[in-house]
Design a protein around this motif. Structure first.
Motif, short mmCIF file in Angstrom:
data_model
loop_
_atom_site.label_atom_id
_atom_site.label_comp_id
_atom_site.label_asym_id
_atom_site.label_seq_id
_atom_site.Cartn_x
_atom_site.Cartn_y
_atom_site.Cartn_z
N UNK A 69 -12.26 -43.11 26.08
CA UNK A 69 -11.92 -42.00 26.99
C UNK A 69 -12.77 -42.08 28.25
N UNK A 70 -12.32 -41.42 29.30
CA UNK A 70 -13.08 -41.35 30.53
C UNK A 70 -14.21 -40.33 30.43
N UNK A 71 -15.15 -40.40 31.37
CA UNK A 71 -16.32 -39.51 31.33
C UNK A 71 -15.95 -38.07 31.58
N UNK A 72 -14.79 -37.84 32.22
CA UNK A 72 -14.42 -36.48 32.62
C UNK A 72 -13.75 -35.68 31.50
N UNK A 73 -13.50 -36.32 30.37
CA UNK A 73 -12.83 -35.66 29.25
C UNK A 73 -13.68 -34.52 28.70
N UNK A 74 -13.02 -33.41 28.37
CA UNK A 74 -13.74 -32.23 27.89
C UNK A 74 -13.57 -31.99 26.39
N UNK A 75 -12.46 -32.42 25.81
CA UNK A 75 -12.21 -32.12 24.40
C UNK A 75 -11.40 -33.21 23.73
N UNK A 76 -11.70 -33.48 22.47
CA UNK A 76 -10.95 -34.41 21.63
C UNK A 76 -10.40 -33.62 20.45
N UNK A 77 -9.11 -33.78 20.18
CA UNK A 77 -8.49 -33.05 19.08
C UNK A 77 -7.87 -34.04 18.08
N UNK A 78 -7.99 -33.72 16.81
CA UNK A 78 -7.39 -34.53 15.75
C UNK A 78 -6.27 -33.71 15.12
N UNK A 79 -5.13 -34.37 14.86
CA UNK A 79 -3.97 -33.67 14.32
C UNK A 79 -3.46 -34.35 13.05
#
Length: 227
Positions: A69-79
């Motif tokens: 992911x890029x540095x600007x990403x704020x959240x990671x979600x798992x589904x």
């Protein structure tokens, strides 16, 4: 003399700040981790969303996953349909582990996710350039390699050594502007083993149209289909 020296120092500081900012903007983080349930049992096939955008990454049978992911990403979600959606804040961590609670009584579908604001990336609606060589036998005359073919027949595309750079599609994702090259859908780094006469078509995808490929397509995409 003193004012000139001061100006030079300020220019050096400014240049350093610009370089650091560019490096930060192009930085890519690799995240790894495991997905388990409340009994610490691995969950296979969990899908990941980055800032609410679906990725192609899935956990394996050991519950392990790897994601860039890029540095600007704020959240990671798992589904996981049987467990629901589980989101964690991202602040540059190299490891993120997801531990789902017990299975949900109501199965969470992708339709439910869309209502919650999660979505798939936009598919490219058009390409920036396309050449079909299927019935164009003379189109290969004089070209010794696919790289020469790309440089000679595609406008707005430059070949620099073994690198392919798309003008107007570069945002320095990997530092040198290298476009993502796909041959029959698979990523390749070396085109030297492909005769130009085997090429059926070449497409150039850039800008927002390349968002379907995520970070890999940040510098544009060259799609090559073989006969």
């Amino acid at each position: 003399m003193k004012s000139i020296l001061t100006t030079l120092i300020l220019l050096c500081v400014l240049a350093t700040s610009i370089v650091q900012a560019q490096q930060k903007s192009s930085r890519v983080n690799q995240i790894t981790g495991f997905i388990t349930d409340e009994n610490n049992t691995p969950i296979k096939g969990v899908v990941f969303y980055v800032d609410s955008i679906k990725t192609r990454t899935k956990s394996n049978k050991k519950g392990f996953y790897k994601l860039k992911v890029g540095h600007e990403v704020a959240a990671i979600a798992a589904y996981a349909p049987d467990y629901g959606i589980y989101s964690l804040n991202f602040d540059g961590q190299e490891e993120l582990n997801f531990s789902f609670p017990s299975k949900s009584d109501d199965r969470i579908t992708e339709t439910d996710l869309r209502l919650m604001g999660f979505k798939s990336p936009d598919k490219p609606k058009k390409v920036s350039g396309e050449i079909n060589f299927e019935n164009d036998t003379e189109g290969f005359a004089g070209y010794k390699s696919v790289l020469e073919l790309i440089a000679g027949r595609l406008a707005g595309v430059q070949v620099r050594g073994n690198r392919v750079v798309i003008r107007g599609g570069v945002n320095s994702y990997n530092g040198d502007g290298q476009a993502l090259i796909l041959v029959n859908g698979s990523q390749v780094n070396d085109l030297s083993g492909i005769p130009p006469s085997e090429v059926k078509s070449i497409k150039v995808v850039k800008g927002s149209d390349a968002s379907f490929y995520g970070l890999r397509g940040a510098n544009g995409v060259i799609e090559i289909k073989l006969k």
